[in-house]
Enzyme design. Structure first.
Site, short mmCIF file in Angstrom:
data_model
loop_
_atom_site.label_atom_id
_atom_site.label_comp_id
_atom_site.label_asym_id
_atom_site.label_seq_id
_atom_site.Cartn_x
_atom_site.Cartn_y
_atom_site.Cartn_z
N ARG A 1 0.97 -1.08 0.08
CA ARG A 1 0.08 0.16 0.10
C ARG A 1 0.95 1.33 0.06
NH1 ARG A 1 -5.42 0.91 2.35
NH2 ARG A 1 -5.55 -1.30 2.84
N ASP B 1 0.80 -13.65 8.68
CA ASP B 1 1.19 -13.42 10.26
C ASP B 1 1.12 -14.61 10.87
OD1 ASP B 1 1.93 -10.98 9.99
OD2 ASP B 1 0.25 -10.13 10.86
N ASP C 1 -4.72 -12.74 9.98
CA ASP C 1 -3.77 -12.40 8.74
C ASP C 1 -3.23 -13.60 8.42
OD1 ASP C 1 -1.98 -9.64 8.04
OD2 ASP C 1 -1.39 -11.83 7.40
N THR D 1 -0.68 7.65 -1.41
CA THR D 1 -2.04 7.60 -2.13
C THR D 1 -3.04 6.53 -1.52
OG1 THR D 1 -1.30 5.67 -3.50
CG2 THR D 1 -0.66 8.20 -4.33
#
Lengths: 487, 216
Positions: free
Chosen positions: B110, B211, B208, B114
């Protein structure tokens, strides 16, 4: 006993004979025929060897066992069934005043129970008796299972009518009582820790009078009376030949029964609900092609066998029963009520020797700590009759919800039928048994469906039908285990 | 064995076993060794399902008795492309089925400025345009990074109908968004979850994945 690696041609190729058997005069199949499978140990051949103490019974029995030379013969001494003595009786026994040579000293009820249980093919435990302690050895038993020949030996073997009725052959070993005494003395003093005086007293007070009173009259029950060991060679040989011919007949009947199981009114085996063949997807077909190609290297063969074995096991496990629902929470905090919980530890696998072990890698990849056992059933190279040679089953096998019987290839199906029967005899429910095989002939599947009333689930990677068998003769020889392990 | 509630979505057969496996990996109390083992089992099922869709051609081989056997053989080459890092957890399952398979990597993160996914890194086999591609990413939630990764593949000349997107769980929303962009890519999955929460996480999901597989 030498066991052959190749399957018995008799079992596989006589299917047409069975078909003729099964048709009536007009060539119509009779619909009423019921199939059932009786393994050889369901009707063991029982030989009783009796006679006075010191006459040489043990030697005769041992000679029979060693001459037959097959691993599924078991020799049982009636001495194991001496009644345990209470404190008072043990005191008398240590003073040599207890009459061990009276028929009532033996627990003949227990002996009858044990032999008749063996005669039904069940797993049976018998006690172990200590002649030094005059008592059963606590927590020590002998477990017998899978014997197709039982030799029962002891003074009063031919005494009890019920035991006599269980015997197929009764032998009385006769000897002059003076000779018996001499033998008995050396044995009791050297091997059983008694003293000379006590032994002589016992002989005069108990052994001799009992022999004359209870034993001699039983001689008439015997099928054969064998003289004492030094000069009984011919007699024993005659008996052994007789036993061998009876066993041959039994094994022929067993084979015939196996052959008949291959036929049935089931027109299309592949539609049977208990049969699960892998869906022939592109992937499954491509792997099978690799495995059948003789140019495939062993390195690739092992890899692709493990692949298809894993796919097969996945299919077996897709039907894993769900016994409980549970509520779980995900890391994000969402609660899932009624989540299905499968307990993979409720599954055990029994690998058939020789090639069931090919599944070991995929089993561990699927259920890492799976409990496994082993069974060895092999065909006698001479008669082609399959026999149970070795078994190692997990403890508490009845507690598992799924018991997988794995084997790379099934040709006649005889060893798989016997292995299934072994599990049943150990209390495993028919519905919990899953046969898992990579390559199988249609006839072997038909036999299993017939032998167990279609109640055993069968998972197969590829089936070779009866019509394909000539074109696909590779399905008739064992090659998977050999290539997998590099034999 | 797949059911297709959507076009070009292959959902694994929802057997007791499969649902049981998902129960284990969704449970927050499942320890990492078990999470890895049972995730790997599901991943293998996804890879096998993907392989079932690859085309074959007839091949006659000689058996050990010298009788011929009319079989088949896969045509075309495949490769894996994993979306770093969670997608890499699926590489072993792919290698378990296809030894020495080539595996490309795409890293998408990411962009802090933006807040949109940005391609950081790609390394793909030279001849990827000629191959069938198994795109590996365990979760399809919003579809943002999967769409970007697929775009990379197509720009490198891979035909969309030769891409199989393998994931353990996806959302209906993710499927719709992804297929709006690439209707011909086949999605192979084991579970379709109810939807996304306010943080764009799958519900019920399993946390996740990366993870839990690599760290926790």
């Amino acid at each position: 006993m030498t066991a052959s690696n190749t399957p018995s041609p008799t079992i596989l190729e006589s299917t047409n004979v069975a078909k003729v058997h099964h048709s009536d005069a007009n060539g119509h199949h009779s619909k009423s025929k019921r199939f059932q499978y009786l393994p050889p140990w369901t009707t063991p051949y029982v030989i009783g060897v009796g006679g006075p103490s010191g006459s040489g019974k043990t030697s005769v029995a041992a000679k029979i066992v060693s001459s037959l030379n097959v691993p599924w013969t078991v020799l049982i001494s009636l001495d194991n069934f001496y009644k345990p003595l209470n404190a008072e009786q043990r005191r008398t026994a240590f003073e040599n005043n207890y009459d061990f040579d009276h028929p009532t000293a033996l627990d003949l009820d227990l002996a009858y129970e044990a032999i008749s249980s063996l005669k039904e093919g069940k797993k049976t435990t018998i006690p172990v008796y200590s002649f030094v302690e005059h008592n059963r050895i606590p927590n020590k038993n002998i477990t017998i299972y899978g014997a197709s020949i039982i030799v029962l030996e002891g003074i009063y073997t031919l005494y009890d009518k019920r035991l006599l009725d269980l015997m197929d052959l009764k032998i009385y070993v006769d000897a002059d009582l003076d000779v018996c005494l001499a033998r008995r003395l050396s044995r009791d003093i050297v091997y059983r820790g008694r003293d000379l005086e006590g032994c002589l007293e016992q002989w005069e007070r108990f052994v001799k009078p009992n022999a004359e009173r209870y034993l001699r009259p039983k001689m008439k029950e015997a099928d054969a009376i064998v003289p004492s060991l030094t000069d009984n060679g011919v007699a024993v040989e005659l008996i052994i030949n007789h036993i061998k011919s009876r066993l041959q007949q039994k094994s022929e009947e067993h084979l015939k029964e196996l052959i008949e199981l291959g036929h049935s009114d089931l027109v299309n085996v592949s539609e049977h609900p208990s049969l699960h063949e892998l869906v022939p997807t592109n992937q499954v077909n491509a792997i099978i092609t690799m495995l059948l190609n003789k140019m495939t290297s062993r390195y690739d063969f092992v890899f692709y066998f493990d692949r298809i074995a894993t796919i097969l096991l996945t299919q077996v496990l897709s039907d894993i029963p769900v016994y409980e629902k549970c509520t779980i929470e995900t890391p994000e905090g969402t609660t899932i009520p009624d989540a299905l919980k499968c307990d993979f530890n409720q599954i055990t696998a029994i690998n058939l020797i020789e090639s069931g072990d090919c599944f070991m890698h995929s089993l561990k990849k699927t259920i890492p700590n799976i409990v496994t056992g082993k069974l060895l059933v092999q065909s006698d190279s001479r008669t082609g009759e399959p026999q149970l040679h070795f078994k190692l089953l997990p403890p508490d096998i009845t507690n598992y919800k799924m018991v997988l019987l794995t084997e790379a290839q099934m040709i006649s199906g005889a060893s798989m039928i016997m292995s299934t029967q072994v599990l049943l005899d150990h209390g495993v429910e028919l519905e919990n048994i899953k046969v898992v095989v990579f390559l199988a002939t249609e006839i072997s599947i038909r036999r299993i469906l017939n032998a167990f009333d279609g109640k055993v689930d069968i998972y197969v990677g590829k089936i070779v039908t009866k019509n394909e068998l000539n074109r696909c003769d590779w399905a008739k020889a064992r090659f998977v285990g050999a290539k997998y392990f590099g034999w | 064995m797949s059911t297709e509630p959507y076009k070009n979505v292959h959902l694994l057969n929802q057997s007791n076993q499969l649902v049981g496996l998902y129960t284990i990996i969704r449970d927050k109390n499942t320890a990492r060794p078990d999470f890895i083992f049972y995730s790997d089992r599901i991943i293998r099922l996804l890879v096998e399902e993907g392989l079932n869709h690859l085309p074959v051609e007839p091949l006659t081989v000689r058996t050990h008795t010298d009788k011929p056997f009319d079989g088949v053989s896969f045509i075309g080459k495949i490769c894996g492309v994993s979306i770093v890092r969670a997608g890499e957890s699926m590489e072993e399952g792919l290698r378990d089925c296809c030894r020495s398979v080539r595996i490309g990597k795409i890293l998408i993160q990411r962009d802090e400025e933006t807040a949109k996914p940005k391609l950081f890194f790609e390394k793909l086999p030279e001849d990827i345009a000629q191959r069938y591609v198994f795109l590996l990413d365990p979760m399809l939630a919003t579809g943002g990074s999967a769409i970007m990764a697929t775009d990379v593949l197509i720009k490198r000349g891979v035909k969309p109908e030769r891409i199989y997107f393998l994931n353990l769980i996806c959302s209906k929303e993710g499927i719709d968004k992804y297929h709006a962009a690439f209707p011909d890519v086949k999605i192979v999955t084991g579970a379709i979850d109810q939807g996304l929460d306010e943080n764009r996480y799958l519900i019920p999901g399993l946390g996740d994945f990366g993870d839990r597989y690599y760290c926790l």
